[in-house]
Design an enzyme around this catalytic site. Structure first.
Site, PDB file in Angstrom:
ATOM      1  CD  GLU A  41       6.001   5.282  -3.543  1.00 30.77           C
ATOM      2  OE1 GLU A  41       6.386   4.224  -4.056  1.00 30.77           O
ATOM      3  OE2 GLU A  41       5.128   6.006  -4.063  1.00 30.77           O
TER       4      GLU A  41
ATOM      5  CB  VAL B  64       4.646   9.997  -5.081  1.00 31.27           C
ATOM      6  CG1 VAL B  64       3.890  11.274  -4.822  1.00 31.27           C
ATOM      7  CG2 VAL B  64       5.554   9.670  -3.918  1.00 31.27           C
ATOM      8  CB  SER B  65       2.157   5.822  -1.923  1.00 27.89           C
ATOM      9  OG  SER B  65       3.433   5.583  -1.338  1.00 27.89           O
ATOM     10  CB  THR B  66       0.587   8.771   2.061  1.00 33.06           C
ATOM     11  OG1 THR B  66      -0.635   9.138   1.420  1.00 33.06           O
ATOM     12  CG2 THR B  66       0.799   9.646   3.281  1.00 33.06           C
TER      13      THR B  66
END
Length: 242
Positions: free
Chosen positions: A13, A9-11
């Site tokens: 997201e 999961v990205s920042t």
């Protein structure tokens, strides 16, 4: 077959969805069970962009090493965009998995078929799906940027989460002189902000500042108990701005 579950999961997201990893984990478990496989390990990368190569993602590196070392015979992800957000990175990761004989890549939509020189359409179709997914993400990002620019041009706050001590007034509560949602000070948070900066100026540690705020009844913007990491972010933002 033993497989490793990979979550990413990205920042952005994390900020927007909060528990993205939990939903991914459930999808990975379901995909593994549907294929008759067993998840023997979980590897994750939190707050890391899918545009980065495997070498810059510790979780993905660990997953690939498990496959190379024979500890797992494949990798399971919710969707291919968890492996990568860039086509070149996606193909490099798939190639790394398929270097191990009979290794599999599974998604919630089913197995990803390895390249076959006698069936070139496999790779072409996979690339086409990736290209259109990338186009959709790019268009969404553009609309968001356009919306933020338009809001900022009208005097509204368009830089993400409001800084501690301020709030963007909901549309229904905006006064005639703040129709576009410019930031307004929040009284109790401003008092806490002054207290934080005063204690910091006098050399107090992050832990002691957090303890003082809790003892004095100053909540975080979310209403929770203040932590040293929260204090550090508030100080960094305000000292930088100063």
């Amino acid at each position: 077959m033993k497989v490793v579950g990979y979550l990413r999961v990205s920042t952005i997201e994390q900020a927007e969805h909060g528990f993205g990893l939990d939903s991914q984990r459930a999808a990975v478990r379901a995909a593994a069970t549907a294929g008759g496989h067993r998840v023997v390990a979980w590897c994750s990368d939190e707050g890391i962009s899918g545009a980065k190569p495997a070498a810059d993602r510790p979780g993905l590196t660990d997953a690939l090493e498990m496959i190379r070392d024979g500890k797992a015979q494949g990798i399971v992800v919710r969707d291919l965009d968890r492996l990568a957000r860039e086509i070149t990175v996606q193909e490099a990761v798939l190639a790394a998995v398929w270097q191990t004989a009979d290794a599999v890549v599974l998604t919630s939509s089913g197995p990803v078929q390895p390249d076959d020189p006698d069936d070139p359409m496999r790779r072409v179709l996979r690339l086409m799906v990736g290209v259109f997914a990338d186009l959709e993400r790019s268009m969404i990002a553009k609309r968001l940027r356009d919306g933020r620019r338009a809001k900022k041009a009208k005097g509204g706050w368009a830089a993400g989460r409001e800084p501690y001590g301020f709030a963007s007034v909901p549309p229904k509560e905006r006064a005639a002189d703040n129709l576009h949602g410019a930031l307004v000070p929040v009284a109790d948070q401003q008092a806490a902000l002054d207290r934080i900066l005063d204690l910091h100026t006098h050399g107090a540690s992050l832990r002691s500042i957090a303890a003082a705020l809790t003892e004095e009844g100053h909540p975080t913007s979310g209403g929770g108990r203040c932590q040293p990491t929260t204090v550090a972010r508030i100080i960094a933002r305000n000292t930088t701005a100063a």
